[in-house]
Design an enzyme around this catalytic site. Sequence first.
Site, PDB file in Angstrom:
ATOM      1  N   HIS A  63       0.807  -1.221   0.000  1.00 31.65           N
ATOM      2  CA  HIS A  63       0.000   0.000   0.000  1.00 31.65           C
ATOM      3  C   HIS A  63       0.844   1.278   0.000  1.00 31.65           C
ATOM      4  O   HIS A  63       0.315   2.376  -0.153  1.00 31.65           O
ATOM      5  CB  HIS A  63      -0.962   0.005   1.198  1.00 31.65           C
TER       6      HIS A  63
ATOM      7  N   ASP B 152      -1.090  -7.416   1.556  1.00 28.60           N
ATOM      8  CA  ASP B 152      -0.388  -6.120   1.529  1.00 28.60           C
ATOM      9  C   ASP B 152       1.120  -6.354   1.607  1.00 28.60           C
ATOM     10  O   ASP B 152       1.779  -6.009   2.577  1.00 28.60           O
ATOM     11  CB  ASP B 152      -0.866  -5.266   2.705  1.00 28.60           C
TER      12      ASP B 152
ATOM     13  N   SER C  45       4.789   2.080   8.134  1.00 24.29           N
ATOM     14  CA  SER C  45       4.196   1.118   7.213  1.00 24.29           C
ATOM     15  C   SER C  45       5.269   0.369   6.428  1.00 24.29           C
ATOM     16  O   SER C  45       6.244   0.961   5.972  1.00 24.29           O
ATOM     17  CB  SER C  45       3.262   1.825   6.236  1.00 24.29           C
TER      18      SER C  45
END
Length: 762
Positions: A518, A567, A692
Site C-alpha cells: 500500500h 499487503d 508502514s
Amino acid sequence: MLHFVLLSQVLVSAAFPTLDDTVPCDLSKVTISGGNYNFNEEDNAVEYSCPSGKYPYPGPTRKCLKGNVWEKQNIKAVCKDVRCPVPMGFENGEYDPKNTTYIVGDVLQFECWGGFELRGSKQRTCKENGKWSGKTTICEDYGGFCLNPGVPPGTSKDSSSYSIGDKVKYTCNSGLSMLGSNERECTEDKSWTGSEPSCRAWYTYDTAEEVADMFSSTLSATAEVADPDRNPFAFEKRKIKIKKGDPMNIFIILDASKSVGAEHFKTAKESTITLIEKISSFDTSPRYAVISYASKDIKIVRLSDDESFDPAEVIEKLTDFKYDDHKDKGTNTRGALKAVHEMLVLQELRDQENFMKTRNVIVLMTDGKHNMGGDPQVELTRIKNLLDIGQKDGVLHRDDYLDVYVFGLGRGIDVNDVNDLASKKNGEVHAYLLNKIDTMKNAFDSMIDETDAMDMCGLNKDIPEKYLNRQDFTPQKLKETIIEKFPWIAKIIITRRGIQEICKGSIVAKNFILTAAHCFHFEENVDLINVDVGDKKGLKVKDFYRHPLYKPEGKQDKHIRKSFDYDFALLELKEKLEFSATTRPICIPCTKSSSWALRKKGEDIKCKEHEDILFKEELVKALFVAEEPNKNMEQKDVTIKMGAARDNCLQDARKLKEFENVTDIRDMVTDQFLCAGGTKPLVEPVTCKGDSGGPLIIEYKKRYIQVGVISWGTVNHCDKRGNRITTTTLPNHARDFHINVFPMLSWIKSVVKEDLVYLKDV
C-alpha cells in the site's frame, strides 16, 4: 573445527554483612581516609574502595590477625592518586615532561632524534586504571633484522641488538609486576617470539573497551615484509572466528571454591550463559561440555552426552547447578585442566581424522592462585603435547592450534601466576586483569569475530539502552551505534511531485527489500523510489513486485472501502548490498537460515515447526522499530494476540465507523493478519504512517525473525507532523494489524530465488 574452553574463576566475595559487635578486631582502627570499607565476615577482613583515579594504600584488604590486631595496623589507610609507570628506558628520543611520578590526566609528549621514525603514539595520557593511553612509542631506524621491539613504560631492556637469534630481556621497575614475555627472540620471519611485556602496579586493571581492543586488534604477522606497499604497522583483527556451519567443542569450567562465594559464582554462570547464547546465535553446531570444580570437579554436561549439542539443554543444566553442590571448597585448577585433557583424549580416540585439524582456545578466569592439586602448568603442558604443539628444530610448531587467554579477576591477583598460564604470541595480548565482573560479560561479547557471519540472518549488535544514553556520544556516533542495533531496517522514500512519502522495509537478501504494497501506486515509477540501508543512502531500485492478489478495491461489495489483504511488496535493488555490521538481513521463517536461528537442524524440518515455535503462546512478545521525525530509531515492544486473545482484536476493529455496514469483520481482518496493540492489560506502543512496511519481529535467543509486515491500524496514532501520540491518550480499541509472513512465503520464494534457501514444504 574449533575447541573452545572456558574456565571461570571469580574470586571476590560479593556480599558484606552489616558491621556489628561480633567483629573481633576494632574497626575504628582501619578506617580509610578518602574512601570506604566493608567487613567480609567469611575472610575476617576489611575490603577498601576508593573513588575513580585513586587506590587504597597500603593495600586493598586488611585481615584481622590472631590477638585481635589488624594486619599492618600501624599504617594509616588512605586513598592515594593512581600512578602510571615511568618510561625510564625510552630509546633514541626524548619525552616530556620528565617527572618521577605521573598521575591521572598527565600527558607525555614523545619526539625521536634525527634519523629515527616514530612508531606508536606521539602523545599518551595517564588513565584512571593506571595505564597509558595509546600504544608503546618506539623510535625506529630499521637497522636491525627485526624491528625494534620497544621499551614499554615501567620496563627496562638489556639489549639493542636485533639480528636473527638475538634475545632481549625485560625487567619491571621496582614495585611493578609483568604481564607478557620477559624474554623475546628475533626469528627468521623477522618477528619476535613472545608478546610485548606490560609492567603493572597491583591496582592497574584493564577496562572492557581495552580488552576488546587488545584482543581483536593485533599486529599482522602474515603480510609480506618485502612488499614495498605494505604498512609494517597495520593492525588486523584476531578474534575467535565464527563461520557458518563450523563445528566447535566448547568446554566450560567454573570454579566453585570458597574464595568465589555464592553470589559471584552465580554471576559467573550468568556470564557463561551469555557466552553460550552469543556463540550459538551463529550458524554453528558446537558441542558443549560443562565442568564445575573446587577441590574436585563435577561434570555437569559431558562432551559425549547427547544434550551437549543443544545449547538450550546445556544452559538449563548450568542454570540448575548450585554453588553448594561442591562440599569441599579447595581450589584445584590443575584438576579442572585435567578434565579438559581427558575429554580431548577421548575425542581423539573417537575422531582421529579431524582431531588435529581443530583449533583450541582456553579462556581461564582466575586470580592465579591454587591451593591443591599441583601446578596447573603441568596439565597445560600435557594438553600441548596432545595437540603436538612445541619447539621443533628451533621453530614453534602448531602454535596456532592453542590459545590460552587468562582473565585475572578480583583483588589480590597473583599477576605472575596469571602471566605464566597465558599464551605469549607476537602482537597479541592473552593476559588481562579485570576489576569487576561486568567487564567479563562485555569482553566475552567482544571475543567473537563476526566478519565471516555477516550474511547470517537476524543478527545485530546488542546495545543496552543505558549505553545509548551515554553523555559522551556525539549525535553522529549515536546514530551509527543505533544503526548497528537495527541493521536490517530499510527506509524507503517515494518522491512524487516534490512531496516525499516515507515507508519502512526490511533487508531479506542482498538485493531485496520486503515492505508493504500500500506504500506504492499501482503504476509506480521505480525511478521515484530511493532506499536507505545502514550508512548507505539513496540506493536505486531495479524492479518492483507487488503480491498479485493485493487488490485494495476488491471487497467493496462487502462494504470494505479499502482491503489490505496480501499487503506485501518486494523491491529489487539495482546493486547488491555488501553485508556488514550496519547492513544485515532479517530472518525469514521457513528458510535454512531461520532454522539455524530457531535451533532446528536436519533435512526434514517442516515450516509448521517454525510457526509452532514462534506462535506457541496466546500472547507472543514481539517488536517493531519506530522512527519519529528528527529522531533516532527506537525499539517498541508489543504482543501479538493469538487464539482467544485475537477475538478481542476483531471486536475492536468492528467498532470503527468505516466498518459499521460490514456484515462479517473477518472479511476485513482475515486470517492473514496478526494483531498487536491495545490498552489491556498494558498500554502498548503504536505504529504511525511512516512505519508502514516495516517488520514485525520476534526475538528468539538473540536472533531476530520477521513474522509480519506493518499494514494498517484502527485509529490514527500520529499528529500532522508524524509524531506518535502519547500512549495514555489512546482509545481502548487502538489496534495495529500486520500481514503474517507465513501465508506469503510461497510468493516470496517465487521472487527471491537467490540468497534464501527455503524448507522443502514452502
